[in-house]
Design a protein around this motif. Structure first.
Motif, mmCIF file in Angstrom:
data_model
loop_
_atom_site.group_PDB
_atom_site.id
_atom_site.type_symbol
_atom_site.label_atom_id
_atom_site.label_comp_id
_atom_site.label_asym_id
_atom_site.label_seq_id
_atom_site.Cartn_x
_atom_site.Cartn_y
_atom_site.Cartn_z
ATOM 1 N N UNK A 1 0.838 -1.216 0.000
ATOM 2 C CA UNK A 1 0.000 0.000 0.000
ATOM 3 C C UNK A 1 0.869 1.262 0.000
ATOM 4 N N UNK A 2 1.914 1.258 0.822
ATOM 5 C CA UNK A 2 2.824 2.410 0.901
ATOM 6 C C UNK A 2 3.611 2.559 -0.403
ATOM 7 N N UNK A 3 3.995 1.449 -0.982
ATOM 8 C CA UNK A 3 4.733 1.447 -2.245
ATOM 9 C C UNK A 3 3.909 2.115 -3.339
ATOM 10 N N UNK A 4 2.631 1.774 -3.401
ATOM 11 C CA UNK A 4 1.730 2.351 -4.408
ATOM 12 C C UNK A 4 1.622 3.868 -4.229
ATOM 13 N N UNK A 5 1.610 4.330 -2.976
ATOM 14 C CA UNK A 5 1.533 5.765 -2.714
ATOM 15 C C UNK A 5 2.809 6.495 -3.133
ATOM 16 N N UNK A 6 3.964 5.833 -2.988
ATOM 17 C CA UNK A 6 5.243 6.514 -3.223
ATOM 18 C C UNK A 6 5.669 6.589 -4.676
ATOM 19 N N UNK A 7 5.394 5.544 -5.462
ATOM 20 C CA UNK A 7 5.838 5.593 -6.855
ATOM 21 C C UNK A 7 4.909 6.490 -7.661
#
Length: 144
Positions: free
Chosen positions: A118-124
Motif C-alpha cells: 500500500x505504501x509502495x503504491x503511494x510513493x511511486x
C-alpha cells in the motif's frame, strides 16, 4: 522498440514480513523520486538477469529472480543530457530477496526502504507501476 520507446528492466525486490510482502524502493539519483532498481538490458544476460544485476548494483540486494516479466510500465525521463527527454518502457521482474551485501557499486548514492504494498503504491509516481504493484502476489510467482 517499434513505437520509439527505449526498453529498460527493473527488479521488483520483495520479502515477506509476517506473511505480507514488502517491496524495496530506492531513490533515483537525479530527482530523488521513489523507484524500483532499474537499468539497461545487458549483453550476455537475459532481461531477468539484467534486472537482478541492477538490484545488486543500485541496492546491494541479492536473491532469485523470476524468468518472466510481470508486466511493463512507461515513464518519461527529463534529466537527460543537453535537455533531451526520453520515453521508456520498463519490463518488471520479481526478485525474491535473500540478503543484502555490505558493499555495492552505488552504496551511499541512494536511499533504500522496504515498504508494504500500500505504501509502495503511494510513493511511486508512474501510473502503470502503481497498477503492477497493486496486482503483485508473491504466491503466484514462479522462480527458477
Amino acid at each position: 522498440m517499434p513505437d520509439g520507446r527505449v526498453c529498460q528492466v527493473a527488479a521488483l525486490a520483495y520479502r515477506l514480513k509476517k506473511k505480507r510482502p514488502e517491496i524495496l524502493l530506492i531513490t533515483s539519483r537525479g530527482t530523488g523520486r521513489w523507484v524500483l532498481p532499474k537499468g539497461w538490458p545487458q549483453i550476455g544476460r537475459t532481461f531477468a538477469q539484467s534486472a537482478q544485476r541492477e538490484a545488486y548494483e543500485e541496492a546491494g540486494v541479492r536473491g532469485d529472480v523470476a524468468p518472466f516479466s510481470i508486466g511493463t510500465y512507461t515513464y518519461e525521463k527529463h534529466d537527460m543530457c543537453e535537455g533531451e527527454c526520453g520515453d521508456f518502457v520498463v519490463d518488471v521482474y520479481p526478485l525474491r530477496f535473500s540478503h543484502q551485501e555490505k558493499n555495492w557499486p552505488e552504496r551511499g548514492e541512494r536511499r533504500l526502504e522496504w515498504v508494504a504494498l500500500e505504501e509502495c503504491i503511494l510513493r511511486v509516481e508512474e501510473p502503470g507501476l502503481k497498477v503492477l504493484i497493486a496486482g503483485f502476489n508473491p504466491d503466484k510467482i514462479t522462480i527458477g
